[in-house]
Design a protein around this motif. Structure first.
Motif, mmCIF file in Angstrom:
data_model
loop_
_atom_site.group_PDB
_atom_site.id
_atom_site.type_symbol
_atom_site.label_atom_id
_atom_site.label_comp_id
_atom_site.label_asym_id
_atom_site.label_seq_id
_atom_site.Cartn_x
_atom_site.Cartn_y
_atom_site.Cartn_z
ATOM 1 N N TYR A 317 0.846 -1.194 0.000
ATOM 2 C CA TYR A 317 0.000 0.000 0.000
ATOM 3 C C TYR A 317 0.881 1.243 0.000
ATOM 4 N N GLU A 318 0.326 2.329 -0.516
ATOM 5 C CA GLU A 318 0.975 3.638 -0.448
ATOM 6 C C GLU A 318 -0.010 4.649 0.115
ATOM 7 N N LEU A 319 0.500 5.587 0.891
ATOM 8 C CA LEU A 319 -0.306 6.713 1.347
ATOM 9 C C LEU A 319 0.388 8.008 0.943
ATOM 10 N N GLU A 320 -0.375 8.901 0.325
ATOM 11 C CA GLU A 320 0.122 10.230 -0.017
ATOM 12 C C GLU A 320 -0.214 11.165 1.145
ATOM 13 N N VAL A 321 0.816 11.801 1.684
ATOM 14 C CA VAL A 321 0.677 12.591 2.900
ATOM 15 C C VAL A 321 1.164 14.016 2.657
ATOM 16 N N MET A 322 0.516 15.004 3.266
ATOM 17 C CA MET A 322 0.987 16.384 3.195
ATOM 18 C C MET A 322 1.072 16.962 4.598
ATOM 19 N N ARG A 323 2.080 17.786 4.802
ATOM 20 C CA ARG A 323 2.287 18.443 6.089
ATOM 21 C C ARG A 323 2.649 19.899 5.852
ATOM 22 N N ASP A 324 2.201 20.784 6.748
ATOM 23 C CA ASP A 324 2.581 22.188 6.625
ATOM 24 C C ASP A 324 3.440 22.606 7.817
ATOM 25 N N LEU A 325 3.903 23.850 7.797
ATOM 26 C CA LEU A 325 4.810 24.336 8.835
ATOM 27 C C LEU A 325 4.132 24.472 10.196
ATOM 28 N N ALA A 326 2.796 24.450 10.206
ATOM 29 C CA ALA A 326 2.059 24.484 11.472
ATOM 30 C C ALA A 326 1.820 23.075 12.006
ATOM 31 N N ASP A 327 2.420 22.080 11.352
ATOM 32 C CA ASP A 327 2.334 20.675 11.750
ATOM 33 C C ASP A 327 0.937 20.083 11.512
ATOM 34 N N ASN A 328 0.164 20.684 10.620
ATOM 35 C CA ASN A 328 -1.073 20.048 10.188
ATOM 36 C C ASN A 328 -0.723 18.965 9.173
ATOM 37 N N VAL A 329 -1.353 17.832 9.278
ATOM 38 C CA VAL A 329 -1.075 16.720 8.373
ATOM 39 C C VAL A 329 -2.387 16.192 7.811
ATOM 40 N N VAL A 330 -2.416 15.966 6.496
ATOM 41 C CA VAL A 330 -3.591 15.354 5.879
ATOM 42 C C VAL A 330 -3.149 14.176 5.012
ATOM 43 N N ILE A 331 -4.018 13.174 4.956
ATOM 44 C CA ILE A 331 -3.806 12.042 4.060
ATOM 45 C C ILE A 331 -4.596 12.336 2.793
ATOM 46 N N ILE A 332 -3.915 12.423 1.679
ATOM 47 C CA ILE A 332 -4.578 12.771 0.424
ATOM 48 C C ILE A 332 -5.264 11.558 -0.187
ATOM 49 N N CYS A 333 -4.586 10.421 -0.143
ATOM 50 C CA CYS A 333 -5.113 9.270 -0.858
ATOM 51 C C CYS A 333 -4.413 8.005 -0.384
ATOM 52 N N SER A 334 -5.166 6.922 -0.327
ATOM 53 C CA SER A 334 -4.550 5.611 -0.120
ATOM 54 C C SER A 334 -4.563 4.869 -1.453
ATOM 55 N N ILE A 335 -3.505 4.140 -1.726
ATOM 56 C CA ILE A 335 -3.365 3.409 -2.993
ATOM 57 C C ILE A 335 -2.990 1.974 -2.667
ATOM 58 N N GLU A 336 -3.656 1.038 -3.292
ATOM 59 C CA GLU A 336 -3.362 -0.376 -3.072
ATOM 60 C C GLU A 336 -2.807 -0.996 -4.344
ATOM 61 N N ASN A 337 -1.710 -1.737 -4.212
ATOM 62 C CA ASN A 337 -1.173 -2.474 -5.340
ATOM 63 C C ASN A 337 -1.945 -3.769 -5.513
ATOM 64 N N LEU A 338 -2.432 -4.015 -6.719
ATOM 65 C CA LEU A 338 -3.078 -5.296 -6.975
ATOM 66 C C LEU A 338 -2.046 -6.416 -6.889
ATOM 67 N N ASP A 339 -0.856 -6.167 -7.420
ATOM 68 C CA ASP A 339 0.228 -7.149 -7.304
ATOM 69 C C ASP A 339 0.788 -7.130 -5.886
ATOM 70 N N PRO A 340 1.149 -8.283 -5.352
ATOM 71 C CA PRO A 340 1.757 -8.301 -4.019
ATOM 72 C C PRO A 340 3.190 -7.800 -4.053
ATOM 73 N N MET A 341 3.821 -7.714 -2.891
ATOM 74 C CA MET A 341 5.216 -7.269 -2.785
ATOM 75 C C MET A 341 6.114 -8.076 -3.728
ATOM 76 N N GLY A 342 7.114 -7.394 -4.251
ATOM 77 C CA GLY A 342 8.039 -8.013 -5.194
ATOM 78 C C GLY A 342 7.976 -7.389 -6.568
ATOM 79 N N VAL A 343 6.904 -6.625 -6.820
ATOM 80 C CA VAL A 343 6.764 -5.877 -8.071
ATOM 81 C C VAL A 343 6.823 -4.397 -7.736
ATOM 82 N N HIS A 344 7.699 -3.667 -8.422
ATOM 83 C CA HIS A 344 7.802 -2.226 -8.180
ATOM 84 C C HIS A 344 6.427 -1.589 -8.343
#
Length: 1203
Positions: A317-344
């Motif tokens: 899985y991948e998560l796209e994350v953003m943070r600002d200088l005020a330490d606010n953090v948001v998760i933009i999107c979660s992404i799931e690989n259909l292929d299991p580990m071992g494939v870029h």
């Protein structure tokens, strides 16, 4: 009912069409997302299928409809070179902007580092991010200086930044720019790994401190902590997050010690500070381990690799994350690989949002991501975090994180409508997330986490067929050359749309006669077990032949949820096969279309034609509805018309009655059709907007600027097929359709579209006439593509072309070759990028080609032409208007001889060695052809000039070519903009472009080749294109411009040392000249026996070295020992060379020894080395070249259209 949250995997308990709020994670800064769950209506089809339908039904979403009234975006501000003033000063604050804006006022000038040429692992998604960054910072009033070597990008247009340096991206040369410009800050997070590594080098060498330049977006400590494998592992240990058992090796001895400690194979090797997994891989034994570790240590910026225990079979899985200088953090999107580990992840099919996470698993990944971005110290901007999850017990391990805008950031941006790069640029200058408005809603701040009510699927596209000898196996080193993306209301719909968007001959998943259906079970099981580009089609074949989901899962380790979804598609296909077209009810049609089946697939299953399917579907009122990407699951109205199709009941497109133009893009990147065509599409949109047209972009590529939500007035993220394009035409009814700028993709659609327009004669929405294709007619395009029609035109115009013929069988081919004489160039008709094109020297080779490379029959003829040995090739871009006026845009002389594909050859503007008489002939023939073909827009012609001065036309393409961006930047005129305006009715005189521009400076384009990614393939250049990208060198002298291009392309030209020469018999006449050129520069010459003998006869000193098969020490040993600094090799092409020569050339590649495989390339390189030895390279911004010429002759030379 209970269902999994569509936007992020939360578990939502609700009744149908209800919504539930989910508590906010204590580490996040967001509002509670809203989720919508619905069930699918029943039908005769639904009743006939298995109960597995309920799995996807619980994920089908039907959000409330958007209001009918949709605000149109405000007009685009004029684009000009001087536009550096703030565009935000007069904007009233939005309701949430109550506090003071924290934009930094101490920064005045900012340098943005681009990503350089398009390479595997770092493609045009960084043109997208860099373009967004330039625009965002200019809007804030900052002076922007851009450094990038890639001419094919929008970001290197001279009106996007205040100063644009199209220059090599090396620390010493970039330091020159910094010294000259004296910026306040450097933004390194928009240019991929290239920019990040360059920033690290500049910081560690003290250059940034020397000039008082601040790194913004990511500090040095954060970059190193994320990219240095050892520091990252320690950081994760500090916050209690697991990483796979591993160790850091900087020598082979250390790597072997780590392998012994881990104690079992397979092992994963991950080099530090590389892109796309370069140098890494999976080792299943000690021999592979040693090979991969050596490559990894050589590829790593810090000679460091991570040797890691394999997690093969774990979910990624991948998560796209953003943070600002005020330490606010948001998760933009979660992404799931259909292929299991071992494939870029760049080579895997990926799905957003994640589909198979439980609520607990998602919350854990979310909390980990936020903790990681804080621990690494990414103060502001976007990051990408990758995780592995054990499917058995849910154990989580972090794999890596990128402290920058990544490849996945572009995907996440297009998937959610949240412009990550733009936001990251604004955060880097002091804004916080709650102070930046969401461009799509205009009502919410960027601190609102995106919530989506649809599914996004990305599928990569590969080009293994271009690299014979390489194995089509996917590992942790990325090999894909492009990707398609599709959106749908369900996974099945988006997946099928993504498959057909790839343009690989599939109309969707299944409903086709595919090769895998004929394989035996052993071959099929191997293709399921070993990751490869076509594994998804092997899954179809296995299921079609009766393999159960559990068995497919055991072989592939792909999650059963995905496999169950795919099995359902096979079941639906079986249902369709059992029906005839007329028996399908309206409900059946909706059920089938909601699962992504195309008209072409339905036609295959029901044994009818695509036209019959379309007519029957429309007669029942089954049409696609278009939904808006709004970032908030329909909670707020979307101001930006960014749309995708689905067979829902409510259409949100709200088409207008304005004058409008539909622009068909180029689809996924591939070798031969890349970012250059997207560049043309973008300029078309910009220029037509500026003259009052509403522009509509249709494309399926998530990496590009054309699919940015603010490039056009309206964006349809859709496959480029006849069905999908006709659906948009019916909906929008544009004044014009432009097919000329997207490469071969829209050209293939031109004739079917024209037939549809001729038959139905739809009126345009503006009420001014009929919908029509703008520019050169499809018939003229076909006349240039159809060999017999084109030959007749050339005969009429008395334009010479090489002898040749059209073969419809093997006997024809042999007869033509005998008549014209060997060598001959053979290729299939209607090819792109020189696909399957070869130079053949004998009957045996010709027969072998016909039996292995292509299928030749009356429906697929093969073209056979006389190969013009030692000819110089010329590329010409021309522009014509509807009144018959023709202007030459640029004449490019190829450095390599004819026979090397134009996309792989270096070239220069203006020409260097071509006599004026030949240029006169070329100009005359090009003009005649453009008039005869009634070209309106761009045309590209390719010529060959023999040693005797004879000129031959090789081909003509009445469309935009891949050279348009390069020529535009070389001459200072935006040819794509001009072309779009002449299509709209303007004349070349209206645009002030009435004569050919021959610049006083020299521009050189060089190709960038991906051979290191494809083990086993040769590195020789030939008639089939293999390059993934290009760079540009520009200066007032050819040798310096060529040297700049070589350095930018990664060719490290030595200034002293030893040159290895080995030339075949055809090129030995040039040997003396080449050898003397390098001797005069002080190089030592070594050669194999045949070459050395010729040199000795000429009185030139050369030391002999053994060939690889002749004994030791041989030339390969000298390469390995660092005793050779440059190699010039022209291949004999015989059997021994295929083994011996290939091995030596691959060794040169592995040890990063520059290798030149053409005579012209060797002579040009010698000139470049001479210039490097005699003077230093001077960095000059692109704008300065045209300012100088403007002062000298008073002509307009800036890239702005006079309207």
């Amino acid at each position: 009912m209970a269902g999994s949250c569509f936007s992020c995997g939360h578990q939502a308990f609700s009744t149908s069409n209800s919504k539930a709020a989910i508590p906010i994670s204590p580490l996040s800064f967001s509002r509670p997302p809203l989720f919508f769950i619905s069930t699918t209506s029943s039908s005769s089809l639904g009743r006939s299928l298995s109960s597995s339908l309920s799995v996807s039904d619980s994920r089908s979403l039907s959000p409330p409809p958007l209001p009918d009234a949709v605000l149109r975006p405000s007009p685009r501000p004029p684009r000009s070179l001087s536009q550096s003033q703030s565009l935000t000063e007069d904007k009233p604050p939005l309701p949430f902007q109550t506090g003071s804006v924290a934009k930094r006022t101490d920064l005045k000038k900012i340098v943005i580092l681009g990503a350089g040429p398009i390479v595997i692992g770092q493609a045009c998604e960084f043109d997208y991010s860099g373009t967004q960054a330039c625009k965002a910072l200019k809007e804030e009033g900052y002076e922007v200086v851009l450094i990038n070597s890639n001419p094919a990008t929008i970001m290197t247009d001279p009106d996007l930044a205040d100063k644009t340096y199209i220059t090599p991206m090396t620390p010493d040369l970039v330091e020159q720019v910094l010294d000259k410009e004296r910026p306040d800050a450097l933004l390194p997070t928009m240019g991929g790994q290239t920019a990040l590594n360059l920033a690290v080098a500049l910081a560690e060498s003290g250059v940034l401190d020397k000039y008082g330049i601040e790194l913004i977006g990511a500090k040095l400590e954060a970059i190193k902590k994320a990219e240095d494998r050892d520091l990252f592992k320690q950081a994760m240990r500090n916050i209690g997050i697991k990483t796979p058992p591993s160790g850091i090796g900087t020598t082979m001895e250390e790597c072997f010690e780590i392998a012994d400690e881990i104690g079992e194979f397979p092992l994963i090797i991950r080099p530090a500070f590389t892109l796309g997994g370069t140098g890494g891989g999976i080792a299943y034994n000690k021999e592979e381990f040693e090979t991969i570790c050596k490559a990894g240590l050589a590829a790593s910026l810090t000679s460091q690799v991570l040797v890691e225990k394999s997690l093969l079979g774990w979910k990624e899985y991948e998560l796209e994350v953003m943070r600002d200088l005020a330490d606010n953090v948001v998760i933009i999107c979660s992404i799931e690989n259909l292929d299991p580990m071992g494939v870029h992840t760049g080579d895997s099919i990926t799905v957003a949002p994640a589909q198979t996470l439980t609520d607990k698993e998602y919350q854990r990944l979310r909390d980990y991501s936020i903790a990681i971005i804080r621990e690494i110290g990414v103060e502001c901007g976007g990051s990408n975090v990758q995780f592995a999850v054990n499917p058995i017990d849910g154990e989580v391990m972090v794999i890596e994180m990128n402290p920058r805008v990544s490849r996945s950031s572009a995907l996440a941006s297009k998937a959610t409508g949240f412009p990550i790069a733009k936001m990251a640029a604004k955060l880097s200058v002091g804004y916080s997330l709650d102070q930046i408005p969401n461009d799509i809603t205009k009502k919410t701040p960027a601190s609102f986490e995106p919530s989506i009510d649809y599914v996004v699927t990305k599928i990569p596209r590969f080009a293994f067929e271009k690299f014979p000898g390489s194995q089509p196996i996917l590992t942790t080193q990325m090999k894909s050359v492009g990707e398609s993306m599709a959106l749908g209301r369900t996974f099945q719909e988006s997946f099928q749309k993504a498959v057909r968007s790839l343009e690989c001959g599939y109309s969707g998943w299944g409903c086709a006669k595919i090769k895998e259906l004929d394989w035996d079970w052993d071959q099929l099981r191997y293709s399921l077990r070993v990751p490869n580009p076509d594994r998804i089609h092997a899954i179809y074949a296995a299921m079609k032949r009766g393999m159960k989901v559990d068995d497919v899962h055991e072989l592939t380790q792909i999650d059963k949820w995905f496999l169950t979804q795919l099995k359902e598609l096979v079941d639906i296909e079986q249902f369709l096969v059992s029906c005839n077209l007329s028996s399908l009810t309206k409900d059946d049609w909706f059920e089938v279309k909601r699962r992504g089946f195309s008209d072409k697939q339905i036609a295959f299953a029901t044994k009818t034609s695509e036209k019959e399917v379309r007519e029957r579907r429309l007669s029942l009122g089954v049409k696609p509805a278009y939904k808006r990407v709004d970032t908030c699951a329909a909670e707020f109205e979307a101001n930006t018309p960014y749309m995708y199709s689905s067979y829902d009941f409510e259409c949100e497109s709200a088409p207008t009655h304005r004058r409008k133009v539909l622009i068909l893009g180029g689809g996924p990147n591939r070798i031969g059709q890349g970012i250059e065509f997207d560049y043309c599409c973008c300029h078309t949109s910009f220029s037509l907007q500026d003259v009052g047209y509403e522009t509509i972009m249709m494309n399926s590529n998530p990496e590009t600027v054309s699919t940015d939500y603010d490039t056009s007035d309206r964006l349809y993220f859709e496959p480029l097929t006849v069905e999908d394009v006709l659906n948009i035409i019916d909906l929008e009814r544009p004044d014009g359709i432009i097919v000329q700028f997207g490469g071969q993709t829209p050209l293939k659609l031109a004739l079917p579209i024209q037939r549809y327009l001729d038959e139905h004669k739809p009126e345009n929405a503006s009420g001014t006439g009929l919908v029509r294709i703008w520019g050169t007619s499809p018939d003229s395009i076909d006349a240039a593509e159809d060999r017999e029609r084109f030959n007749a035109i050339l005969k009429e115009l008395k334009v010479e072309q090489p002898q040749g013929g059209i073969a419809k069988c093997e006997a024809d081919a042999l007869a033509i070759a005998k008549d014209i004489g060997y060598p001959v160039v053979v290729r299939p008709s209607y090819v792109l990028g020189g696909r399957a094109m070869e130079i053949v020297y004998s009957d045996d080779k010709l027969v072998s080609y016909l039996q292995t490379a292509v299928e030749v029959d009356p429906e697929r003829p093969v073209l056979i032409d006389k190969y013009l040995s030692d000819a110089i090739e010329i590329d010409v871009d021309a522009l014509a208007d509807s009144h018959g006026n023709v202007v030459i845009g640029g004449i490019m002389e190829h450095i390599e001889q004819a026979g090397v594909h134009s996309g792989d050859s270096a070239c220069s503007i203006p020409t260097k060695t071509i006599p004026s008489s030949s240029l006169t002939t070329i100009r005359s023939w090009t003009t005649q052809l453009a008039k005869r073909l009634n070209v309106c827009g761009l045309m590209n012609c390719q010529y060959a000039i023999t040693a005797s001065g004879d000129v031959f036309l090789l081909e003509a393409n009445p469309r935009a070519s891949r050279t348009v961006p390069f020529v535009s930047k070389a001459i200072g005129h935006p040819l794509a903009k001009y072309a779009s305006l002449v299509m709209s009715g303007r004349t070349l005189e209206d645009l002030g472009f009435t004569k050919e521009v021959v610049p006083r400076h020299v521009s050189v384009k060089e190709a960038v080749l991906p051979f290191e990614k494809f083990q086993g393939c040769d590195v020789l250049l030939g008639p089939e294109m293999r390059s993934t990208g290009e760079v540009m060198g520009i200066d007032y002298e050819f040798p310096v411009a060529f040297a700049k291009a070589q350095i930018a392309a990664g060719q490290r030209l030595p200034l002293s040392g030893t040159v290895f020469l080995s030339l075949n018999d055809l090129t030995k006449p040039y040997l003396e000249r080449i050898a003397k050129a390098f001797l005069d520069l002080g190089f030592r010459i070594i050669s194999t026996s045949g070459t050395a003998h010729v040199l000795e006869l000429a009185g030139i000193p050369a030391e002999r070295v053994l060939k690889m098969h002749e004994g030791r020490p041989h030339a390969g040993d000298m390469v390995a020992n660092g005793e050779i600094q440059l190699m010039v090799i022209t291949s004999s092409g015989d059997t021994l060379d295929q083994i011996d020569g290939r091995q030596l050339r691959r060794m040169a590649l592995a040890y990063k020894v520059p290798i030149i495989t053409t005579v012209a390339g060797a002579l040009a390189s010698a000139e470049a080395i001479r210039s490097l030895k005699s003077s230093s390279i001077r960095m000059i911004p692109l704008q300065e070249f045209f300012e100088d010429e403007f002062i000298k002759d008073g002509t307009k030379s800036l890239q702005s259209v006079i309207l």
